[in-house]
Scaffold this motif. Structure first.
Motif, PDB file in Angstrom:
ATOM      1  N   LYS A 171      19.882   8.889 -42.397  1.00  0.00           N
ATOM      2  CA  LYS A 171      20.734   8.913 -43.582  1.00  0.00           C
ATOM      3  C   LYS A 171      20.817  10.337 -44.097  1.00  0.00           C
ATOM      4  CE  LYS A 171      21.375   6.362 -47.825  1.00  0.00           C
ATOM      5  NZ  LYS A 171      20.870   5.292 -48.655  1.00  0.00           N
ATOM      6  N   GLY A 172      22.014  10.797 -44.259  1.00  0.00           N
ATOM      7  CA  GLY A 172      22.226  12.169 -44.708  1.00  0.00           C
ATOM      8  C   GLY A 172      23.306  12.217 -45.761  1.00  0.00           C
ATOM      9  N   ARG A 173      23.819  13.387 -45.930  1.00  0.00           N
ATOM     10  CA  ARG A 173      24.849  13.611 -46.926  1.00  0.00           C
ATOM     11  C   ARG A 173      26.213  13.248 -46.353  1.00  0.00           C
ATOM     12  NH1 ARG A 173      26.040  19.379 -49.539  1.00  0.00           N
ATOM     13  NH2 ARG A 173      27.608  18.673 -51.005  1.00  0.00           N
ATOM     14  N   ILE A 174      27.007  12.525 -47.105  1.00  0.00           N
ATOM     15  CA  ILE A 174      28.363  12.169 -46.679  1.00  0.00           C
ATOM     16  C   ILE A 174      29.263  13.350 -46.999  1.00  0.00           C
ATOM     17  CG2 ILE A 174      30.300  10.610 -47.116  1.00  0.00           C
ATOM     18  CD1 ILE A 174      28.117   8.446 -47.683  1.00  0.00           C
ATOM     19  N   ARG A 175      29.751  13.984 -45.953  1.00  0.00           N
ATOM     20  CA  ARG A 175      30.549  15.206 -46.118  1.00  0.00           C
ATOM     21  C   ARG A 175      32.050  14.971 -45.957  1.00  0.00           C
ATOM     22  NH1 ARG A 175      26.891  19.387 -46.110  1.00  0.00           N
ATOM     23  NH2 ARG A 175      24.896  18.939 -45.142  1.00  0.00           N
ATOM     24  N   GLU A 176      32.421  13.908 -45.271  1.00  0.00           N
ATOM     25  CA  GLU A 176      33.836  13.617 -45.030  1.00  0.00           C
ATOM     26  C   GLU A 176      34.248  12.399 -45.842  1.00  0.00           C
ATOM     27  OE1 GLU A 176      34.726  13.480 -40.809  1.00  0.00           O
ATOM     28  OE2 GLU A 176      32.960  14.719 -40.433  1.00  0.00           O
ATOM     29  N   ARG A 177      34.774  12.632 -47.026  1.00  0.00           N
ATOM     30  CA  ARG A 177      35.112  11.545 -47.952  1.00  0.00           C
ATOM     31  C   ARG A 177      36.157  10.592 -47.361  1.00  0.00           C
ATOM     32  NH1 ARG A 177      31.069  10.659 -50.962  1.00  0.00           N
ATOM     33  NH2 ARG A 177      30.171  12.603 -51.651  1.00  0.00           N
ATOM     34  N   GLY A 178      37.141  11.119 -46.655  1.00  0.00           N
ATOM     35  CA  GLY A 178      38.162  10.258 -46.049  1.00  0.00           C
ATOM     36  C   GLY A 178      37.564   9.330 -45.001  1.00  0.00           C
ATOM     37  N   ALA A 179      36.686   9.861 -44.179  1.00  0.00           N
ATOM     38  CA  ALA A 179      36.029   9.058 -43.144  1.00  0.00           C
ATOM     39  C   ALA A 179      35.140   7.996 -43.792  1.00  0.00           C
ATOM     40  CB  ALA A 179      35.210   9.948 -42.214  1.00  0.00           C
ATOM     41  N   TYR A 180      34.478   8.346 -44.895  1.00  0.00           N
ATOM     42  CA  TYR A 180      33.631   7.374 -45.576  1.00  0.00           C
ATOM     43  C   TYR A 180      34.486   6.281 -46.220  1.00  0.00           C
ATOM     44  CZ  TYR A 180      30.093   5.176 -48.435  1.00  0.00           C
ATOM     45  OH  TYR A 180      29.265   4.246 -49.003  1.00  0.00           O
ATOM     46  N   ALA A 181      35.623   6.651 -46.789  1.00  0.00           N
ATOM     47  CA  ALA A 181      36.516   5.660 -47.404  1.00  0.00           C
ATOM     48  C   ALA A 181      37.012   4.663 -46.350  1.00  0.00           C
ATOM     49  CB  ALA A 181      37.691   6.347 -48.086  1.00  0.00           C
ATOM     50  N   ARG A 182      37.322   5.166 -45.158  1.00  0.00           N
ATOM     51  CA  ARG A 182      37.766   4.277 -44.075  1.00  0.00           C
ATOM     52  C   ARG A 182      36.622   3.351 -43.652  1.00  0.00           C
ATOM     53  NH1 ARG A 182      39.288   5.315 -37.903  1.00  0.00           N
ATOM     54  NH2 ARG A 182      37.420   6.571 -38.075  1.00  0.00           N
ATOM     55  N   ALA A 183      35.421   3.900 -43.518  1.00  0.00           N
ATOM     56  CA  ALA A 183      34.250   3.081 -43.156  1.00  0.00           C
ATOM     57  C   ALA A 183      34.003   2.018 -44.223  1.00  0.00           C
ATOM     58  CB  ALA A 183      33.016   3.961 -42.980  1.00  0.00           C
ATOM     59  N   GLN A 184      34.192   2.384 -45.470  1.00  0.00           N
ATOM     60  CA  GLN A 184      33.983   1.443 -46.576  1.00  0.00           C
ATOM     61  C   GLN A 184      35.011   0.309 -46.535  1.00  0.00           C
ATOM     62  OE1 GLN A 184      34.130   3.224 -50.508  1.00  0.00           O
ATOM     63  NE2 GLN A 184      32.251   2.148 -51.031  1.00  0.00           N
ATOM     64  N   GLN A 185      36.266   0.617 -46.224  1.00  0.00           N
ATOM     65  CA  GLN A 185      37.293  -0.428 -46.126  1.00  0.00           C
ATOM     66  C   GLN A 185      36.981  -1.381 -44.973  1.00  0.00           C
ATOM     67  OE1 GLN A 185      38.598  -0.213 -49.246  1.00  0.00           O
ATOM     68  NE2 GLN A 185      40.353  -1.082 -48.218  1.00  0.00           N
ATOM     69  N   ILE A 186      36.527  -0.843 -43.851  1.00  0.00           N
ATOM     70  CA  ILE A 186      36.172  -1.677 -42.702  1.00  0.00           C
ATOM     71  C   ILE A 186      34.962  -2.547 -43.053  1.00  0.00           C
ATOM     72  CG2 ILE A 186      35.266  -1.602 -40.335  1.00  0.00           C
ATOM     73  CD1 ILE A 186      37.172   0.873 -39.973  1.00  0.00           C
ATOM     74  N   ALA A 187      33.999  -1.969 -43.761  1.00  0.00           N
ATOM     75  CA  ALA A 187      32.815  -2.720 -44.182  1.00  0.00           C
ATOM     76  C   ALA A 187      33.205  -3.848 -45.134  1.00  0.00           C
ATOM     77  CB  ALA A 187      31.799  -1.787 -44.838  1.00  0.00           C
ATOM     78  N   LYS A 188      34.094  -3.573 -46.084  1.00  0.00           N
ATOM     79  CA  LYS A 188      34.554  -4.612 -47.023  1.00  0.00           C
ATOM     80  C   LYS A 188      35.194  -5.763 -46.269  1.00  0.00           C
ATOM     81  CE  LYS A 188      35.617  -1.653 -50.965  1.00  0.00           C
ATOM     82  NZ  LYS A 188      36.715  -1.073 -51.757  1.00  0.00           N
ATOM     83  N   ALA A 189      36.059  -5.433 -45.328  1.00  0.00           N
ATOM     84  CA  ALA A 189      36.741  -6.478 -44.561  1.00  0.00           C
ATOM     85  C   ALA A 189      35.732  -7.302 -43.759  1.00  0.00           C
ATOM     86  CB  ALA A 189      37.786  -5.862 -43.638  1.00  0.00           C
ATOM     87  N   ALA A 190      34.777  -6.632 -43.128  1.00  0.00           N
ATOM     88  CA  ALA A 190      33.777  -7.335 -42.320  1.00  0.00           C
ATOM     89  C   ALA A 190      32.929  -8.260 -43.185  1.00  0.00           C
ATOM     90  CB  ALA A 190      32.893  -6.328 -41.591  1.00  0.00           C
ATOM     91  N   LEU A 191      32.491  -7.773 -44.333  1.00  0.00           N
ATOM     92  CA  LEU A 191      31.662  -8.579 -45.224  1.00  0.00           C
ATOM     93  C   LEU A 191      32.448  -9.706 -45.888  1.00  0.00           C
ATOM     94  CD1 LEU A 191      29.583  -5.699 -46.826  1.00  0.00           C
ATOM     95  CD2 LEU A 191      28.719  -7.494 -45.304  1.00  0.00           C
ATOM     96  N   SER A 192      33.760  -9.557 -45.928  1.00  0.00           N
ATOM     97  CA  SER A 192      34.620 -10.584 -46.528  1.00  0.00           C
ATOM     98  C   SER A 192      35.002 -11.673 -45.537  1.00  0.00           C
ATOM     99  CB  SER A 192      35.882  -9.936 -47.099  1.00  0.00           C
ATOM    100  OG  SER A 192      35.534  -9.037 -48.125  1.00  0.00           O
ATOM    101  N   GLY A 193      34.497 -11.554 -44.303  1.00  0.00           N
ATOM    102  CA  GLY A 193      34.746 -12.618 -43.332  1.00  0.00           C
ATOM    103  C   GLY A 193      35.808 -12.322 -42.300  1.00  0.00           C
ATOM    104  N   ALA A 194      36.114 -11.048 -42.056  1.00  0.00           N
ATOM    105  CA  ALA A 194      37.076 -10.706 -41.003  1.00  0.00           C
ATOM    106  C   ALA A 194      36.600 -11.299 -39.676  1.00  0.00           C
ATOM    107  CB  ALA A 194      37.216  -9.190 -40.888  1.00  0.00           C
ATOM    108  N   PRO A 195      37.511 -11.712 -38.811  1.00  0.00           N
ATOM    109  CA  PRO A 195      37.110 -12.292 -37.527  1.00  0.00           C
ATOM    110  C   PRO A 195      36.256 -11.319 -36.714  1.00  0.00           C
ATOM    111  CG  PRO A 195      39.486 -12.479 -37.843  1.00  0.00           C
ATOM    112  CD  PRO A 195      38.953 -11.629 -38.947  1.00  0.00           C
TER     113      PRO A 195
END
Length: 178
Positions: A110-134
């Protein structure tokens, strides 16, 4: 009883035992966050806003960012599948954070998040996965690695997919050794 049937029986029992606790979940609402998706009308948005634990979201987002930041969205979704498949598997911790923080399982520190856009994309994918995406990309995989390494376990487990720069394996079916 065969191993998959035994596992299915245990999962069914766990679901049956936890359903009453899930019905009582409003008492834990302060640890939940509403996730909203822009789908057009407000009525459509309200229909697609499941509760997602902020802790699970943070752990999964960070894992996707640090483990698969350079992958396309399909590669990141596949890594999210592996993590959630582990949560559902009886041999792994029962929470997203438990799986992600399990000793010796993931290579990132675990380190410092330096690429905010990449983190935002990872967060959207994580939200979808946790919300029950196939979960239909990895065929039930619980392990993955890059071609740059060849872990010993990769010879023992069934290879299910290669997506981007990751190779995925299912641990429930061991390969015959010669």
């Amino acid at each position: 009883m065969s191993t998959p049937m035994s596992w299915l029986a245990r999962v069914s029992l766990c679901v049956a035992l936890t359903l009453p606790a899930v019905a009582a979940a409003p008492a834990m609402a302060d640890t939940q966050q509403r996730v909203t998706y822009k789908t057009g009308s407000r009525a459509a948005q309200a229909a697609t806003t499941p509760n997602v634990s902020t802790t699970d979201l943070q752990c999964l987002s960070e894992a996707l960012y640090f483990e698969a930041r350079g992958e396309g969205s399909q590669g990141q979704r596949a890594v999210a599948e592996v993590i959630l498949n582990r949560v559902d598997h009886p041999r792994f911790p029962k929470t997203v954070c438990g799986v992600v923080n399990q000793s010796g399982q993931f290579t990132y520190k675990k380190g410092r998040i330096r690429e905010r856009g990449a983190y935002a994309r990872a967060q959207q994918i994580a939200k979808a996965a946790l919300s029950g995406a196939p979960r239909n990309l990895t065929d039930g995989a619980t392990y993955f690695h890059t071609p740059a390494v060849k872990p010993k376990w990769s010879r023992k487990f069934e290879r299910t997919a290669r997506i981007g720069s990751h190779i995925f394996y299912r641990s429930d079916r061991r390969m015959a050794s010669n």
